[in-house]
Motif scaffolding. Structure first.
Motif, PDB file in Angstrom:
ATOM      1  N   GLY A  69       6.741   5.693  64.593  1.00  0.00           N
ATOM      2  CA  GLY A  69       7.374   5.428  63.311  1.00  0.00           C
ATOM      3  C   GLY A  69       7.083   4.067  62.759  1.00  0.00           C
ATOM      4  O   GLY A  69       7.754   3.600  61.857  1.00  0.00           O
ATOM      5  N   GLY A  70       6.108   3.376  63.253  1.00  0.00           N
ATOM      6  CA  GLY A  70       5.847   2.030  62.787  1.00  0.00           C
ATOM      7  C   GLY A  70       6.301   1.031  63.814  1.00  0.00           C
ATOM      8  O   GLY A  70       6.379   1.320  64.989  1.00  0.00           O
ATOM      9  N   GLY A  71       6.643  -0.134  63.332  1.00  0.00           N
ATOM     10  CA  GLY A  71       6.955  -1.257  64.200  1.00  0.00           C
ATOM     11  C   GLY A  71       7.988  -0.980  65.258  1.00  0.00           C
ATOM     12  O   GLY A  71       7.758  -1.156  66.435  1.00  0.00           O
ATOM     13  N   GLY A  72       9.151  -0.492  64.868  1.00  0.00           N
ATOM     14  CA  GLY A  72      10.200  -0.261  65.838  1.00  0.00           C
ATOM     15  C   GLY A  72      10.776  -1.552  66.370  1.00  0.00           C
ATOM     16  O   GLY A  72      10.518  -2.636  65.877  1.00  0.00           O
ATOM     17  N   ARG A  73      11.554  -1.450  67.414  1.00  0.00           N
ATOM     18  CA  ARG A  73      12.249  -2.588  67.997  1.00  0.00           C
ATOM     19  C   ARG A  73      11.381  -3.252  69.036  1.00  0.00           C
ATOM     20  O   ARG A  73      10.742  -2.602  69.838  1.00  0.00           O
ATOM     21  CB  ARG A  73      13.537  -2.088  68.638  1.00  0.00           C
ATOM     22  N   ARG A  74      11.388  -4.584  69.030  1.00  0.00           N
ATOM     23  CA  ARG A  74      10.706  -5.348  70.069  1.00  0.00           C
ATOM     24  C   ARG A  74      11.776  -5.994  70.935  1.00  0.00           C
ATOM     25  O   ARG A  74      12.707  -6.603  70.426  1.00  0.00           O
ATOM     26  CB  ARG A  74       9.811  -6.413  69.451  1.00  0.00           C
ATOM     27  N   VAL A  75      11.637  -5.836  72.236  1.00  0.00           N
ATOM     28  CA  VAL A  75      12.579  -6.405  73.187  1.00  0.00           C
ATOM     29  C   VAL A  75      11.820  -7.405  74.036  1.00  0.00           C
ATOM     30  O   VAL A  75      10.804  -7.067  74.633  1.00  0.00           O
ATOM     31  CB  VAL A  75      13.199  -5.308  74.086  1.00  0.00           C
ATOM     32  N   SER A  76      12.308  -8.653  74.089  1.00  0.00           N
ATOM     33  CA  SER A  76      11.631  -9.663  74.903  1.00  0.00           C
ATOM     34  C   SER A  76      12.662 -10.558  75.572  1.00  0.00           C
ATOM     35  O   SER A  76      13.740 -10.803  75.037  1.00  0.00           O
ATOM     36  CB  SER A  76      10.671 -10.499  74.053  1.00  0.00           C
ATOM     37  N   ALA A  77      12.316 -11.012  76.758  1.00  0.00           N
ATOM     38  CA  ALA A  77      13.209 -11.878  77.529  1.00  0.00           C
ATOM     39  C   ALA A  77      12.400 -13.007  78.152  1.00  0.00           C
ATOM     40  O   ALA A  77      11.336 -12.772  78.718  1.00  0.00           O
ATOM     41  CB  ALA A  77      13.914 -11.080  78.626  1.00  0.00           C
ATOM     42  N   ASP A  78      12.890 -14.227  78.022  1.00  0.00           N
ATOM     43  CA  ASP A  78      12.252 -15.359  78.673  1.00  0.00           C
ATOM     44  C   ASP A  78      12.552 -15.304  80.173  1.00  0.00           C
ATOM     45  O   ASP A  78      13.380 -14.517  80.629  1.00  0.00           O
ATOM     46  CB  ASP A  78      12.764 -16.679  78.093  1.00  0.00           C
ATOM     47  N   GLN A  79      11.900 -16.168  80.930  1.00  0.00           N
ATOM     48  CA  GLN A  79      12.091 -16.194  82.382  1.00  0.00           C
ATOM     49  C   GLN A  79      13.560 -16.428  82.723  1.00  0.00           C
ATOM     50  O   GLN A  79      14.213 -17.308  82.178  1.00  0.00           O
ATOM     51  CB  GLN A  79      11.239 -17.300  82.993  1.00  0.00           C
ATOM     52  N   GLY A  80      14.080 -15.616  83.634  1.00  0.00           N
ATOM     53  CA  GLY A  80      15.461 -15.753  84.094  1.00  0.00           C
ATOM     54  C   GLY A  80      16.489 -15.228  83.111  1.00  0.00           C
ATOM     55  O   GLY A  80      17.668 -15.526  83.234  1.00  0.00           O
ATOM     56  N   ARG A 115      17.217   0.622  64.842  1.00  0.00           N
ATOM     57  CA  ARG A 115      15.874   0.801  65.397  1.00  0.00           C
ATOM     58  C   ARG A 115      14.945  -0.377  65.140  1.00  0.00           C
ATOM     59  O   ARG A 115      13.989  -0.558  65.851  1.00  0.00           O
ATOM     60  CB  ARG A 115      15.254   2.070  64.845  1.00  0.00           C
ATOM     61  N   ASN A 116      15.156  -1.164  64.115  1.00  0.00           N
ATOM     62  CA  ASN A 116      14.201  -2.200  63.780  1.00  0.00           C
ATOM     63  C   ASN A 116      14.689  -3.612  64.065  1.00  0.00           C
ATOM     64  O   ASN A 116      14.039  -4.574  63.695  1.00  0.00           O
ATOM     65  CB  ASN A 116      13.784  -2.078  62.316  1.00  0.00           C
ATOM     66  N   ASP A 117      15.862  -3.757  64.661  1.00  0.00           N
ATOM     67  CA  ASP A 117      16.351  -5.090  65.000  1.00  0.00           C
ATOM     68  C   ASP A 117      15.735  -5.519  66.318  1.00  0.00           C
ATOM     69  O   ASP A 117      15.878  -4.842  67.330  1.00  0.00           O
ATOM     70  CB  ASP A 117      17.879  -5.100  65.124  1.00  0.00           C
ATOM     71  N   ASP A 118      15.051  -6.652  66.315  1.00  0.00           N
ATOM     72  CA  ASP A 118      14.454  -7.159  67.542  1.00  0.00           C
ATOM     73  C   ASP A 118      15.541  -7.736  68.445  1.00  0.00           C
ATOM     74  O   ASP A 118      16.558  -8.230  67.979  1.00  0.00           O
ATOM     75  CB  ASP A 118      13.432  -8.259  67.230  1.00  0.00           C
ATOM     76  N   VAL A 119      15.326  -7.632  69.753  1.00  0.00           N
ATOM     77  CA  VAL A 119      16.255  -8.190  70.732  1.00  0.00           C
ATOM     78  C   VAL A 119      15.482  -9.217  71.544  1.00  0.00           C
ATOM     79  O   VAL A 119      14.455  -8.897  72.142  1.00  0.00           O
ATOM     80  CB  VAL A 119      16.817  -7.095  71.668  1.00  0.00           C
ATOM     81  N   ARG A 120      15.982 -10.454  71.567  1.00  0.00           N
ATOM     82  CA  ARG A 120      15.308 -11.511  72.314  1.00  0.00           C
ATOM     83  C   ARG A 120      16.360 -12.326  73.058  1.00  0.00           C
ATOM     84  O   ARG A 120      17.349 -12.743  72.494  1.00  0.00           O
ATOM     85  CB  ARG A 120      14.522 -12.426  71.381  1.00  0.00           C
ATOM     86  N   SER A 121      16.091 -12.528  74.330  1.00  0.00           N
ATOM     87  CA  SER A 121      16.966 -13.344  75.157  1.00  0.00           C
ATOM     88  C   SER A 121      16.201 -14.588  75.585  1.00  0.00           C
ATOM     89  O   SER A 121      15.106 -14.498  76.127  1.00  0.00           O
ATOM     90  CB  SER A 121      17.419 -12.546  76.386  1.00  0.00           C
ATOM     91  N   ARG A 122      16.776 -15.738  75.332  1.00  0.00           N
ATOM     92  CA  ARG A 122      16.146 -17.003  75.720  1.00  0.00           C
ATOM     93  C   ARG A 122      16.397 -17.259  77.200  1.00  0.00           C
ATOM     94  O   ARG A 122      17.161 -16.578  77.861  1.00  0.00           O
ATOM     95  CB  ARG A 122      16.711 -18.154  74.885  1.00  0.00           C
ATOM     96  N   ARG A 123      15.794 -18.280  77.724  1.00  0.00           N
ATOM     97  CA  ARG A 123      15.863 -18.623  79.147  1.00  0.00           C
ATOM     98  C   ARG A 123      17.321 -18.678  79.634  1.00  0.00           C
ATOM     99  O   ARG A 123      18.138 -19.406  79.108  1.00  0.00           O
ATOM    100  CB  ARG A 123      15.186 -19.964  79.375  1.00  0.00           C
ATOM    101  N   GLY A 124      17.605 -17.846  80.631  1.00  0.00           N
ATOM    102  CA  GLY A 124      18.930 -17.822  81.248  1.00  0.00           C
ATOM    103  C   GLY A 124      19.981 -17.076  80.445  1.00  0.00           C
ATOM    104  O   GLY A 124      21.144 -17.050  80.819  1.00  0.00           O
ATOM    105  N   GLY A 125      19.613 -16.432  79.340  1.00  0.00           N
ATOM    106  CA  GLY A 125      20.587 -15.758  78.487  1.00  0.00           C
ATOM    107  C   GLY A 125      20.599 -14.255  78.679  1.00  0.00           C
ATOM    108  O   GLY A 125      19.821 -13.687  79.435  1.00  0.00           O
ATOM    109  N   ILE A 126      21.530 -13.612  77.991  1.00  0.00           N
ATOM    110  CA  ILE A 126      21.658 -12.159  78.018  1.00  0.00           C
ATOM    111  C   ILE A 126      21.733 -11.684  76.566  1.00  0.00           C
ATOM    112  O   ILE A 126      22.493 -12.235  75.780  1.00  0.00           O
ATOM    113  CB  ILE A 126      22.930 -11.718  78.765  1.00  0.00           C
ATOM    114  N   ALA A 127      20.947 -10.661  76.230  1.00  0.00           N
ATOM    115  CA  ALA A 127      20.977 -10.100  74.877  1.00  0.00           C
ATOM    116  C   ALA A 127      20.889  -8.589  74.959  1.00  0.00           C
ATOM    117  O   ALA A 127      20.136  -8.043  75.760  1.00  0.00           O
ATOM    118  CB  ALA A 127      19.814 -10.635  74.056  1.00  0.00           C
ATOM    119  N   THR A 128      21.709  -7.898  74.151  1.00  0.00           N
ATOM    120  CA  THR A 128      21.636  -6.442  74.080  1.00  0.00           C
ATOM    121  C   THR A 128      21.493  -6.029  72.621  1.00  0.00           C
ATOM    122  O   THR A 128      21.981  -6.704  71.720  1.00  0.00           O
ATOM    123  CB  THR A 128      22.891  -5.768  74.670  1.00  0.00           C
TER     124      THR A 128
END
Length: 143
Positions: A69-80, A115-128
């Motif tokens: 469907g195109g871009g979709g959601r991107r999920v990324s997490a930094d180390q830890g 569906r299109n909201d990116d999820v990113r967690s920085r170092r040592g964080g938690i994101a859902t």
């Protein structure tokens, strides 16, 4: 998906231009000679094909290339860190996290994640990207 704003304007501009071009080519075929109308239609077809290619490339670049469907959601997490793209129910997520109780089912009111909201967690964080229900999140947590 509804067309709004600037997209609606471009749809109308495209409809008007293509309608005028079609009427012009038909008039040229009837009032002029058929060879000239054929050459004009060939040039118009090439211009429209190049415009369609440009629009396709712009749409691909704007939405990314992930998924059908195109871009979709991107999920990324930094180390830890921890990043989850959707809902979490009855889980233990994280280093040394434990699930000790019985399994639970998602609540009936859980909202589906966007569906299109990116999820990113920085170092040592938690994101859902969705609801968290009856879960243990983080290092050493217990549910």
């Amino acid at each position: 998906m509804a067309v709004t704003g600037a997209a609606r304007v471009w749809v109308w501009v495209t409809a008007v231009i293509t309608s005028l071009m079609s009427v012009g080519l038909v008039l040229l075929a009837f009032l002029g000679d058929l060879d000239t109308a054929g050459q004009a239609a060939t040039v118009a077809g090439a211009v429209v094909a190049l415009a369609a290619l440009l629009v396709s490339v712009i749409a691909l670049v704007r939405t990314g290339s992930g998924g059908p469907g195109g871009g979709g959601r991107r999920v990324s997490a930094d180390q830890g860190s921890i990043a989850v793209g959707g809902n979490i129910t009855g889980s233990a997520v994280g280093k040394n996290a434990r699930k000790t109780g019985p399994s639970t089912s998602p609540p009936p009111t859980a909202t589906p994640p966007a569906r299109n909201d990116d999820v990113r967690s920085r170092r040592g964080g938690i994101a859902t990207g969705g609801d968290v229900t009856d879960s243990a999140l983080g290092e050493g947590s217990e549910r």
